[in-house]
Design an enzyme around this catalytic site. Structure first.
Site, PDB file in Angstrom:
ATOM      1  N   GLU A  32     130.459   7.543 -65.290  1.00  0.00           N
ATOM      2  CA  GLU A  32     129.814   8.321 -64.242  1.00  0.00           C
ATOM      3  C   GLU A  32     128.569   8.929 -64.878  1.00  0.00           C
ATOM      4  O   GLU A  32     128.668   9.580 -65.922  1.00  0.00           O
ATOM      5  CB  GLU A  32     130.767   9.426 -63.771  1.00  0.00           C
ATOM      6  N   ARG A 257     143.608   8.397 -74.195  1.00  0.00           N
ATOM      7  CA  ARG A 257     142.269   8.862 -74.571  1.00  0.00           C
ATOM      8  C   ARG A 257     142.189   9.139 -76.060  1.00  0.00           C
ATOM      9  O   ARG A 257     143.172   9.521 -76.690  1.00  0.00           O
ATOM     10  CB  ARG A 257     141.930  10.170 -73.843  1.00  0.00           C
ATOM     11  N   LYS A 267     132.998  15.761 -71.009  1.00  0.00           N
ATOM     12  CA  LYS A 267     131.603  15.950 -70.621  1.00  0.00           C
ATOM     13  C   LYS A 267     131.357  17.355 -70.095  1.00  0.00           C
ATOM     14  O   LYS A 267     130.305  17.929 -70.338  1.00  0.00           O
ATOM     15  CB  LYS A 267     131.224  14.920 -69.556  1.00  0.00           C
TER      16      LYS A 267
HETATM   17  P1  ATP Z   1     134.975  13.174 -69.290  1.00  0.00           P
HETATM   18  O1  ATP Z   1     136.342  13.716 -69.081  1.00  0.00           O
HETATM   19  O2  ATP Z   1     134.432  13.371 -70.652  1.00  0.00           O
HETATM   20  O3  ATP Z   1     134.017  13.554 -68.208  1.00  0.00           O
HETATM   21  P2  ATP Z   1     135.340  10.770 -67.888  1.00  0.00           P
HETATM   22  O4  ATP Z   1     136.571   9.966 -68.013  1.00  0.00           O
HETATM   23  O5  ATP Z   1     135.178  11.550 -66.669  1.00  0.00           O
HETATM   24  O6  ATP Z   1     135.162  11.611 -69.185  1.00  0.00           O
HETATM   25  P3  ATP Z   1     133.621   8.589 -67.259  1.00  0.00           P
HETATM   26  O7  ATP Z   1     132.154   8.569 -67.240  1.00  0.00           O
HETATM   27  O8  ATP Z   1     134.338   8.522 -65.973  1.00  0.00           O
HETATM   28  O9  ATP Z   1     134.049   9.889 -68.047  1.00  0.00           O
HETATM   29  O10 ATP Z   1     134.181   7.529 -68.297  1.00  0.00           O
HETATM   30  C1  ATP Z   1     133.807   6.184 -68.395  1.00  0.00           C
HETATM   31  C2  ATP Z   1     134.936   5.445 -69.033  1.00  0.00           C
HETATM   32  O11 ATP Z   1     135.205   5.962 -70.333  1.00  0.00           O
HETATM   33  C3  ATP Z   1     136.202   5.596 -68.232  1.00  0.00           C
HETATM   34  O12 ATP Z   1     136.830   4.348 -68.119  1.00  0.00           O
HETATM   35  C4  ATP Z   1     137.014   6.576 -69.020  1.00  0.00           C
HETATM   36  O13 ATP Z   1     138.364   6.377 -68.798  1.00  0.00           O
HETATM   37  C5  ATP Z   1     136.578   6.285 -70.450  1.00  0.00           C
HETATM   38  N1  ATP Z   1     136.742   7.471 -71.293  1.00  0.00           N
HETATM   39  C6  ATP Z   1     136.258   8.709 -71.075  1.00  0.00           C
HETATM   40  N2  ATP Z   1     136.658   9.571 -72.023  1.00  0.00           N
HETATM   41  C7  ATP Z   1     137.435   8.857 -72.881  1.00  0.00           C
HETATM   42  C8  ATP Z   1     138.174   9.185 -74.059  1.00  0.00           C
HETATM   43  N3  ATP Z   1     138.173  10.421 -74.562  1.00  0.00           N
HETATM   44  N4  ATP Z   1     138.855   8.195 -74.673  1.00  0.00           N
HETATM   45  C9  ATP Z   1     138.834   6.954 -74.186  1.00  0.00           C
HETATM   46  N5  ATP Z   1     138.181   6.582 -73.078  1.00  0.00           N
HETATM   47  C10 ATP Z   1     137.482   7.515 -72.413  1.00  0.00           C
HETATM   48 MG    MG Z   2     135.018  11.036 -64.761  1.00  0.00          MG
END
Ligand code: ATP
Ligand code: MG
Length: 549
Positions: A32, A257, A267
């Protein structure tokens, strides 16, 4: 590129190819664009791109931009740069918002099948009606609207007749389902906001959980890899793919994760650090963002090697930051030239060395990698050493410089401290030493031994440089599960800045050149603050670690 260790996702892909379920593998990395990528995303990138590569498959970079309020083009650009820097190329670049028309049509299809309805309950009421883990939910009074009425209302939602939150479109599944995610989840909401890609075309936006399976199916993704918190959403994911009559049927696979100690990998929290000025932007070298790690001097290889060493499992894991540092050292060990830099200078005058004379001494560029050759370093009557390498009244077992003691200067001569010069306040400002020409490095001198070896830089030609030394941003080992509290654990000493000197031949160093400074560890020429007149070095990692793999 490196192959990944075997893991359960790879096994599933292999099986699906062998059984003929799929002819080829297609994955996607779906960030995102509401922040910069961090080390956790690197794991997802490496899984998605790396596994597809191993099976000669394809990977799309897809921006999941269904939430217009928080998204920004700055983030889109940084994400592209970071994925490329990590070493991956996408086959296609897509935006979820490219599919808004198709998503709308699929929602209409659901309405026509009697599987979606417009609800007038507000957000609080919807929550109340949803029930709990132990109690079933209740049907909304609007649940039984006719198909015609639903079609009409949904179109009027799209046409902007209603305000934010006045109505939503919900899937009609089962308010008593043991899986709360199946209790008529909201699939469209009203938001009168411009979108970075579609402008003001839409005032209704699909919910992530509805949009994501459609995006995957539209692109023909075979394996949709996501993090474990989406496990309970999988039944709805499959419901959407099936009921929307998508041709392709992606399989959602969840993994745990990756988090790191002594930092945060969310984020939202990283954004807070940026917005509230705790750090100097998303690419601050203390940040666990890809851009921060790049500025710090971590290499893509070291990040990939680190990720490959972390398990792919169903559990979230918090890995020691030192393990990442271990892979950085391993990668730089043979690549980074050795050099000498003085972080906290103390002037030394070698009183018996001829005035005005400069000689050039041989110095190996990397004893562990002789192919890197040797360089010439100047030596003269005036040099700088580290302040911490001199003590007027040393404790026992202090082998560096003190009055009357002799030490070796790396690549040069033995020097002996003869006199200490102080200023009016009694602070040591200069040392007067003598050197012994017989002891020249490489001459085979065996006359006597000294215990200390100091690094130094010739003073008249030395290049001024700024050194930035980092400690962990957060003192607590783990902060991921606690809301808000991480700010209380910020390390007040996470950055220290020193004005010192480096060898003359480093004058022309370019941003991102990496060096191993004798005794101080690995440093990267900072790309943001280095100018023609001033070199700025970020400490990447110190030399020593207690970490054992
Ligand atoms: P955050 O919680 O940091 O905002 P998010 O999951 O909302 O992370 P996205 O931009 O939606 O962030 O993530 C893109 C991809 O990266 C998704 O498939 C997500 O599952 C993966 N991802 C995000 N954070 C992690 C993590 N700590 N470990 C492994 N994969 C991750
Ligand atoms: Mg997200």
């Amino acid at each position: 590129m490196e192959n990944q260790n075997s893991n359960f996702i790879k096994d599933i892909m292999k099986k699906d190819l062998e059984s003929g379920k799929h002819q080829s593998i297609m994955t996607r990395f779906p960030p995102e664009p509401n922040g910069y990528l961090h080390i956790g995303h690197a794991k997802s990138i490496i899984l998605n791109f790396g596994l597809a590569d191993e099976f000669n498959g394809k990977t799309n970079l897809r921006f999941d931009d269904t939430n217009p309020a928080k998204e920004d083009i700055e983030f889109v650009n940084s994400i592209k740069e970071d994925v490329k820097w990590l070493g991956y190329e996408w086959d296609n670049l897509f935006f979820a918002s490219d599919y808004f028309d198709e998503m709308f049509n699929r929602a209409v299809l659901l309405i026509k099948k009697g599987l979606a309805y417009v609800d007038d309950l507000n957000a609080d009421e919807i929550r109340e009606y949803r029930g709990t883990l132990t109690e079933p939910g209740k049907n909304s009074p609007y649940r039984d609207r006719s198909i015609e009425e639903n079609l009409d209302l949904f179109e009027r939602m799209r046409d902007g007749e209603f305000g934010n939150g006045e109505k939503v479109l919900r899937a009609k599944i089962d308010m008593a389902s043991p899986n709360i995610n199946l209790r008529d989840p909201v699939i469209y909401r009203i938001a009168h906001v411009s979108h970075h890609n579609t402008g003001d075309k839409w005032c209704i936006y699909p919910m992530y959980t509805f949009a994501h399976p459609l995006e995957d199916a539209i692109e023909g993704v075979t394996h949709s890899i996501c993090t474990i918190e989406f496990e309970d959403q999988r039944p709805f994911y499959n419901w959407v793919v099936e009921q929307c009559e998508m041709k392709e049927q992606p399989q959602q696979i969840e993994f745990g994760r990756l988090n790191l100690t002594n930092t945060v990998t969310s984020k939202r929290k990283l954004k807070q650090l940026v917005d509230e000025g705790y750090v100097d932007g998303w690419d601050d070298p203390r940040m666990p963002t890809i851009s921060g790690m790049r500025r710090r001097g971590f290499t893509p290889e070291s990040i990939r090697n680190f990720i490959h060493e972390t398990a792919v499992s169903k559990n979230n894991a918090t890995v020691d930051f030192e393990m990442l540092e271990h892979f950085v050292r391993e990668d730089l060990k043979l690549k980074a030239p050795r050099t000498m830099g003085i972080i906290n200078p103390l002037k030394v005058v070698i009183t018996n060395y001829p005035e005005g004379q400069i000689e050039l001494l041989d110095a190996e560029n990397n004893p562990e990698n002789p192919e890197m050759g040797i360089r010439k370093i100047p030596f003269s009557r005036e040099i700088y050493i580290e302040q911490e390498d001199f003590m007027e009244n040393p404790p026992k077992k202090y082998f560096r410089l003190f009055p009357g003691n002799e030490v070796r200067l790396k690549h040069a001569y033995f020097i002996k401290c003869e006199e200490v010069v102080k200023d009016a306040d009694g602070k040591v400002v200069e040392l007067h030493c003598t050197y012994d020409p017989e002891t020249k490095s490489g001459s085979g001198f065996t006359g006597r031994k000294v215990k200390g070896t100091l690094h130094w830089v010739e003073a008249t030609l030395a290049v001024p440089a700024e050194f930035r030394i980092y400690e962990p941003l957060i003192l607590d080992k783990t902060n991921e599960d606690e809301e808000g509290t991480f700010l209380d654990h910020i390390n007040p000493n996470s950055i220290q800045v020193f004005q010192g000197f480096v060898e003359q031949n480093m004058k022309e160093s370019r941003p991102h050149e990496k060096f191993q400074f004798f005794r101080h560890g690995y440093f990267n020429v900072d790309p943001k603050h280095t100018t023609i007149d001033k070199l700025v070095f970020n400490q990447i990692v110190s030399l020593k670690s207690s970490f054992k793999l």
